[in-house]
Design an enzyme around this catalytic site. Structure first.
Site, mmCIF file in Angstrom:
data_model
loop_
_atom_site.group_PDB
_atom_site.id
_atom_site.type_symbol
_atom_site.label_atom_id
_atom_site.label_comp_id
_atom_site.label_asym_id
_atom_site.label_seq_id
_atom_site.Cartn_x
_atom_site.Cartn_y
_atom_site.Cartn_z
ATOM 1 N N SER A 129 0.830 -1.208 0.000
ATOM 2 C CA SER A 129 0.000 0.000 0.000
ATOM 3 C C SER A 129 0.859 1.251 0.000
ATOM 4 O O SER A 129 1.962 1.261 0.564
ATOM 5 C CB SER A 129 -0.873 -0.010 1.252
ATOM 6 O OG SER A 129 -1.441 1.263 1.458
ATOM 7 N N TYR A 154 -2.281 -0.429 10.033
ATOM 8 C CA TYR A 154 -2.480 -0.962 8.678
ATOM 9 C C TYR A 154 -1.178 -0.851 7.881
ATOM 10 O O TYR A 154 -0.703 -1.824 7.289
ATOM 11 C CB TYR A 154 -3.610 -0.191 7.984
ATOM 12 C CG TYR A 154 -3.710 -0.468 6.499
ATOM 13 C CD1 TYR A 154 -4.057 -1.727 6.030
ATOM 14 C CD2 TYR A 154 -3.443 0.528 5.561
ATOM 15 C CE1 TYR A 154 -4.136 -1.986 4.670
ATOM 16 C CE2 TYR A 154 -3.528 0.287 4.207
ATOM 17 C CZ TYR A 154 -3.868 -0.975 3.763
ATOM 18 O OH TYR A 154 -3.934 -1.235 2.410
HETATM 19 N N1 LIG Z 1 -8.376 -0.087 -2.683
HETATM 20 C C1 LIG Z 1 -7.312 0.674 -2.432
HETATM 21 O O1 LIG Z 1 -7.319 1.889 -2.646
HETATM 22 C C2 LIG Z 1 -6.049 0.052 -1.891
HETATM 23 C C3 LIG Z 1 -4.942 0.893 -1.686
HETATM 24 C C4 LIG Z 1 -3.777 0.350 -1.197
HETATM 25 C C5 LIG Z 1 -3.697 -1.017 -0.947
HETATM 26 N N2 LIG Z 1 -4.788 -1.802 -1.124
HETATM 27 C C6 LIG Z 1 -4.644 -3.236 -0.849
HETATM 28 O O2 LIG Z 1 -5.119 -3.951 -1.973
HETATM 29 C C7 LIG Z 1 -5.721 -5.165 -1.565
HETATM 30 C C8 LIG Z 1 -7.133 -5.262 -2.086
HETATM 31 O O3 LIG Z 1 -7.897 -4.181 -1.566
HETATM 32 P P1 LIG Z 1 -9.414 -3.953 -1.906
HETATM 33 O O4 LIG Z 1 -9.612 -2.497 -2.064
HETATM 34 O O5 LIG Z 1 -9.814 -4.879 -2.979
HETATM 35 O O6 LIG Z 1 -10.074 -4.382 -0.498
HETATM 36 P P2 LIG Z 1 -11.367 -5.262 -0.215
HETATM 37 O O7 LIG Z 1 -11.618 -5.140 1.255
HETATM 38 O O8 LIG Z 1 -12.461 -4.891 -1.157
HETATM 39 O O9 LIG Z 1 -10.894 -6.732 -0.566
HETATM 40 C C9 LIG Z 1 -10.160 -7.546 0.320
HETATM 41 C C10 LIG Z 1 -10.850 -8.904 0.392
HETATM 42 O O10 LIG Z 1 -10.069 -9.753 1.224
HETATM 43 C C11 LIG Z 1 -10.963 -10.557 1.969
HETATM 44 N N3 LIG Z 1 -10.298 -11.027 3.173
HETATM 45 C C12 LIG Z 1 -9.910 -10.295 4.242
HETATM 46 N N4 LIG Z 1 -9.371 -11.091 5.180
HETATM 47 C C13 LIG Z 1 -9.418 -12.355 4.681
HETATM 48 C C14 LIG Z 1 -9.017 -13.624 5.181
HETATM 49 N N5 LIG Z 1 -8.459 -13.745 6.402
HETATM 50 N N6 LIG Z 1 -9.199 -14.729 4.416
HETATM 51 C C15 LIG Z 1 -9.774 -14.614 3.188
HETATM 52 N N7 LIG Z 1 -10.172 -13.422 2.655
HETATM 53 C C16 LIG Z 1 -9.995 -12.318 3.402
HETATM 54 C C17 LIG Z 1 -12.144 -9.666 2.269
HETATM 55 O O11 LIG Z 1 -13.335 -10.407 2.536
HETATM 56 C C18 LIG Z 1 -12.248 -8.817 1.004
HETATM 57 O O12 LIG Z 1 -13.224 -9.356 0.104
HETATM 58 C C19 LIG Z 1 -5.612 -5.190 -0.043
HETATM 59 O O13 LIG Z 1 -4.441 -5.891 0.295
HETATM 60 C C20 LIG Z 1 -5.466 -3.735 0.317
HETATM 61 O O14 LIG Z 1 -4.813 -3.577 1.543
HETATM 62 C C21 LIG Z 1 -5.958 -1.306 -1.603
#
Ligand SMILES: NC(=O)c1ccc[n+]([C@@H]2O[C@H](COP(=O)([O-])OP(=O)(O)OC[C@H]3O[C@@H](n4cnc5c(N)ncnc54)[C@H](O)[C@@H]3O)[C@@H](O)[C@H]2O)c1
Length: 332
Positions: A129, A154
């Site tokens: 991130s 985080y």
């Molecule tokens: N969306 C953004 O702007 C952003 C920015 C920086 C980093 N990220 C990273 O990108 C990745 C995806 O983010 P996103 O926006 O799609 O988030 P999101 O919350 O929509 O998707 C994450 C998914 O992981 C699943 N999950 C969480 N814990 C779990 C577990 N223990 N076992 C199985 N599944 C599990 C959740 O149910 C969720 O569906 C994450 O690692 C997030 O930290 C996202």
């Protein structure tokens, strides 16, 4: 190829799974479908991917922080590569429920590294991130910059994932690529993020909260550009040649920023959402929140140089696309 995608019911995971299937790969998607935000949205994403995958998408509900459950779910399954984007996301919630981050992002990441090791995986791409840059003042943020001062748990778990990955690349030679995503938005987005929160409030005629008295900037990245960057990485594992990789490792471990390389003031983004909604926002200016940062801005030189990555969606085009999807999805 058959690819294991974690977080496949999530915003980015579902979009990556869909694109992989559409281009002809097979995907095994896993997700715990937890209730951090509405489960119905996660189920709808899975159904949407199934609808466009032409039979190439399989889905299993499992908690990847639970090693025995994960091992049982993956028994008898084969895959060539892993895209590990499942996690406990969100900066603000990490102040409320820190344990959720340790379980999903530390134990979960270790478990996926162990899966990669046990399966002799030829490459795992994983989500880090932009929050690892903390309050760094040197802009734009580059993968070579120091990232030792996270301002939220985080961010600390995401940085720890990068460090664990470095160790696994060193000890076991597993090719790994870590991606520092910058504020991703677009159709099927996340309900806890600014684009969604602002759109929802404006359409309901409710006030929107803008922190740091409006002095906030974010490098907003459209989901299609993120997916293009993830796929470019999936297809190009770091070479095992001892040469320094992006981010400085001499092991098979590269780190890239995926951003739009433009830092937008949040008040400008609100104007674009107002235009797309055809209504004015009622803005509440509030102080800075603990754990948050005022500005993000991605230096994308490394991924441009190594993989030819080029974001193509300007915020002026992406926000109306998001708002149009939001209105259709909710029928408002
Ligand atoms: N969306 C953004 O702007 C952003 C920015 C920086 C980093 N990220 C990273 O990108 C990745 C995806 O983010 P996103 O926006 O799609 O988030 P999101 O919350 O929509 O998707 C994450 C998914 O992981 C699943 N999950 C969480 N814990 C779990 C577990 N223990 N076992 C199985 N599944 C599990 C959740 O149910 C969720 O569906 C994450 O690692 C997030 O930290 C996202």
């Amino acid at each position: 190829m058959r690819i294991l995608v974690t977080g496949a019911a999530g915003f980015i995971g579902a979009a990556v799974a869909e694109r992989l299937c559409v281009r002809g790969d097979e995907v095994l998607g896993i997700d715990s479908v937890n209730d951090y935000y509405q489960v119905s949205l996660k189920r709808d994403r899975v159904a949407h991917v199934e609808g466009s995958a032409g039979g190439r998408f399989a889905f299993k509900q499992v908690d990847f922080a639970d090693w025995s459950a994960l091992s049982a779910a993956l028994e008898g399954e084969s895959f060539d590569r892993i895209v590990h984007v499942g996690a406990q996301a969100g900066v603000r919630y990490s102040l409320e429920n820190p344990r959720a981050y340790v379980e999903a992002n530390l134990m979960g990441h270790l478990n996926l590294l162990e899966v990669a090791r046990a399966r002799g995986s030829s490459h795992m791409v994983y989500a880090s991130s932009s929050s690892v840059y903390g309050g760094n003042e040197k802009l734009p943020f580059a993968v070579e910059d120091r990232v030792d001062h996270p301002v939220s748990l985080y961010a600390a778990t995401k940085r720890a994932d990068e460090l664990m990955s470095e160790t696994y690349a060193h000890l076991y030679g597993i090719p790994l690529t870590g991606l520092r995503f910058f504020t991703v938005y677009g159709p099927w987005g996340r309900p806890d993020m600014a684009a969604w929160l602002f759109t929802e409030a404006i359409l309901k005629g409710e006030p929107i909260k803008v922190f740091n008295q409006g002095e906030m900037w974010r490098d907003f990245t459209y989901i299609d550009d993120i997916v293009a960057g993830v796929l470019a990485c999936v297809d190009n594992p770091p070479a095992d040649d001892g040469a320094p990789k992006a981010g400085g490792s001499t092991k098979v471990h590269a780190l890239y920023n995926i951003g739009n390389h433009r830092s937008e003031k949040l008040t400008r983004v609100i104007e674009l959402i107002e235009d797309a909604c055809g209504r004015k926002a009622e803005v509440q200016l509030l102080p800075m929140q603990p754990g948050d940062v005022a500005r993000t801005y991605a230096d994308i030189d490394a991924i441009q140089r190594d993989l030819g990555y080029q974001p193509t969606t300007r915020i002026e085009d992406g926000i109306p696309k998001f708002v149009a999807w939001y209105r259709e999805y909710h029928g408002v």
